[in-house]
Design a protein around this motif. Structure first.
Motif, PDB file in Angstrom:
ATOM      1  N   GLU A   1       0.805  -1.220   0.000  1.00  0.00           N
ATOM      2  CA  GLU A   1       0.000   0.000   0.000  1.00  0.00           C
ATOM      3  C   GLU A   1       0.835   1.265   0.000  1.00  0.00           C
ATOM      4  O   GLU A   1       0.348   2.338  -0.372  1.00  0.00           O
ATOM      5  CB  GLU A   1      -0.924  -0.002   1.216  1.00  0.00           C
ATOM      6  CG  GLU A   1      -1.956  -1.119   1.191  1.00  0.00           C
ATOM      7  CD  GLU A   1      -2.911  -1.044   2.358  1.00  0.00           C
ATOM      8  OE1 GLU A   1      -2.434  -0.828   3.492  1.00  0.00           O
ATOM      9  OE2 GLU A   1      -4.122  -1.179   2.136  1.00  0.00           O
TER      10      GLU A   1
ATOM     11  N   PRO B   1      -6.037   3.115   1.785  1.00  0.00           N
ATOM     12  CA  PRO B   1      -5.105   2.850   2.892  1.00  0.00           C
ATOM     13  C   PRO B   1      -5.368   3.768   4.082  1.00  0.00           C
ATOM     14  O   PRO B   1      -5.694   4.955   3.924  1.00  0.00           O
ATOM     15  CB  PRO B   1      -3.724   3.139   2.269  1.00  0.00           C
ATOM     16  CG  PRO B   1      -3.926   3.015   0.801  1.00  0.00           C
ATOM     17  CD  PRO B   1      -5.325   3.458   0.542  1.00  0.00           C
TER      18      PRO B   1
ATOM     19  N   MET C   1      -5.509   0.438  -6.430  1.00  0.00           N
ATOM     20  CA  MET C   1      -4.911  -0.389  -5.388  1.00  0.00           C
ATOM     21  C   MET C   1      -5.057  -1.872  -5.760  1.00  0.00           C
ATOM     22  O   MET C   1      -6.162  -2.360  -5.997  1.00  0.00           O
ATOM     23  CB  MET C   1      -5.570  -0.118  -4.043  1.00  0.00           C
ATOM     24  CG  MET C   1      -5.415   1.316  -3.537  1.00  0.00           C
ATOM     25  SD  MET C   1      -3.691   1.846  -3.366  1.00  0.00           S
ATOM     26  CE  MET C   1      -3.099   0.670  -2.139  1.00  0.00           C
TER      27      MET C   1
ATOM     28  N   PRO D   1      -2.623  -4.471  -4.127  1.00  0.00           N
ATOM     29  CA  PRO D   1      -1.485  -5.031  -3.395  1.00  0.00           C
ATOM     30  C   PRO D   1      -1.516  -6.555  -3.350  1.00  0.00           C
ATOM     31  O   PRO D   1      -2.548  -7.163  -3.071  1.00  0.00           O
ATOM     32  CB  PRO D   1      -1.635  -4.419  -2.001  1.00  0.00           C
ATOM     33  CG  PRO D   1      -3.075  -4.074  -1.882  1.00  0.00           C
ATOM     34  CD  PRO D   1      -3.511  -3.682  -3.257  1.00  0.00           C
TER      35      PRO D   1
END
Length: 472
Positions: free
Chosen positions: A324, A377, A339, A341
């Motif tokens: 992140e 995040p 995002m 991850p």
């Protein structure tokens, strides 16, 4: 009969009403300019159904909700249900949290036929996901026909074998593997996806993950006399593009052809896992990003692009895959971010710690883990949060060599991910989700013919005994 609470994702604003609706009934559609393009309001009464949508995507998503309410039989390819379906009466008000609700499908490592990609688009659309990131090139295969460079598919589209599992030894299966899409194939995929409000984002990976291209045209690697093969291993190959002017010209032609096929405003350029990377390599990706920008498109690159001192191409979107922190860094610097991850949303990673999990690689990420994932995040300041466009699940296919293996890795975790990116963060109760999944959504997947991983573990034919993995 179950009410809205049991049948629909969380959290959806629902106002129950008395009575039941006996399907089929008239369905009336109307545009409501006060709603977002993907938002809708669904009003169900004993006399019929009214759909108010902000745009055509919203109307399409309302239809998916009606499928959910009608029961699993509504997800079959042909009508087999006798008698009426009973829908609860009331009003559903629904809109997505994120504009980018994506899934990457890697067709470079293990090729998926056009028909299989079309089926995957249907599965994304049924879950209200709206981006298919199609990973078209890598060390192990090149899947995009480019008329100016026929050897990309004559040579680069097949390899003489594949590594068995994940190990450091020489074992290969000895079975040639390959395939590619013609321009018409890809245009058909794009048109099919567009009808279901799925944007296909193509990716040609540069300057690393380029062994298949270099095998076809060795000068791309800096040595015209070299005779490399399309890679038969998994991992990161040393085959890296030579960042010369001729290479830039070559890839301008490749990406120019890509733009003729894909209308997506976003085009993937890779930039990840480049052994011995230099600023010249970063310069290559930046020049291609600029090429795309000049033609009215935006580049999508992996977060290694942030490792360069060079500025990113204008409008470049960062895919934050190594965690992140890169997404936070990019958003704080003013870049838009998706995002993805690997610690949370790589669906090729193992789903359980037990010995029965087939080819266990990567992090342990259960269905419940995926459902708990939060795309924004915690460390991201409020003013930068709008730069998070959304999130994307990843299906890398080194160990997914059939559509059945793709089904197993993707579902039901992709259903959990779809709810995460559609719905607001709270409330999100894992036990309640698993109950809804078991009682109502797994039967829908059964009707669709999806060979998902059962909640209690793999079926015997879904295991791969003796094939090594590499868990983390």
């Amino acid at each position: 009969m179950p009410g809205f609470d049991a049948l629909l994702p969380r959290p959806v604003r629902v106002t129950p009403a008395d009575g039941d609706c006996v399907w089929p009934v008239p369905v009336r559609f109307a545009t409501d300019p006060e709603l977002g393009t993907e938002a809708y309001r669904l009003e169900i009464t004993p006399g019929g159904v009214s759909v108010h949508a902000g745009g055509r995507p919203g109307a399409f998503y309302a239809e998916q909700t009606l499928r959910q309410l009608r029961g699993p039989h509504a997800f079959r390819a042909a009508a087999i249900h006798s008698g009426p379906s009973i829908l609860p009466c009331g009003t559903v008000e629904d809109a997505p949290r994120f504009g980018w609700r994506g899934c990457l499908l890697d067709v470079a490592r293990n090729f998926r036929t056009k028909a299989e990609v079309l089926r995957f688009v249907d599965l994304l659309a049924a879950h209200k996901l709206n981006v298919l990131h199609l990973h078209l090139t890598d060390d192990q295969g090149w899947r995009l026909e480019v008329p100016e460079f026929p050897r990309l598919t004559e040579v680069g589209a097949w390899r003489r074998g594949s590594m068995v599992g994940r190990h450091d030894g020489p074992e290969r299966d000895g079975r040639p593997h390959g395939g590619f899409y013609t321009g018409d194939d890809l245009s058909e995929i794009v048109a099919y996806a567009s009808e279901r409000f799925v944007t296909v984002v193509p990716e040609v990976d540069i300057p690393g993950h380029s062994r298949a291209a270099i095998a076809a045209y060795p000068a791309l690697g800096g040595d015209p006399a070299a005779r490399p093969e399309v890679w038969t291993s998994w991992g990161v190959s040393e085959g890296v593009l030579d960042p010369s002017e001729s290479t830039v010209d070559f890839y301008r032609t490749v990406f120019g052809h890509l733009l003729d096929i894909f209308p997506s405003p976003v085009i993937g350029i890779g930039g990840d896992e480049v052994p011995g990377v230099t600023e010249e390599h970063h310069g290559l990706t930046r020049r291609i990003a600029e090429f795309l920008c000049e033609r009215g498109r935006r580049a999508y690159g992996w977060d290694e692009l942030l490792d360069s001192a060079l500025p990113l191409g204008e409008g470049t979107i960062i895919g934050s895959w190594r965690g992140e922190s890169a997404g936070i860094e990019a958003a704080l610097a003013g870049h838009e971010v998706v995002m993805c991850p690997e610690q949370y949303v790589y669906l090729d990673h193992r789903q359980a710690a037990g010995p029965g999990e087939p080819i266990p690689v990567g992090y342990l990420r259960t269905l419940e883990d995926v459902y708990r994932y939060e795309p924004v995040p915690q460390g991201l300041p409020a003013e930068a949060r709008p730069r998070v466009l959304g999130a994307q699940a990843q299906l890398w296919t080194e160990h997914l060599d059939s559509v059945r293996r793709v089904d197993y890795a993707a579902f039901p975790r992709l259903a959990a991910f779809a709810e995460v990116v559609w719905s607001e963060r709270e409330p999100r109760e894992v036990a309640e989700f698993v109950h809804r999944l078991r009682e109502h959504h797994l039967p829908r997947l059964d009707a669709l013919g999806v060979e998902y991983r059962p909640l209690d573990g793999p079926l015997p034919w879904q295991t791969r005994p003796g094939v090594p993995g590499r868990p983390r």
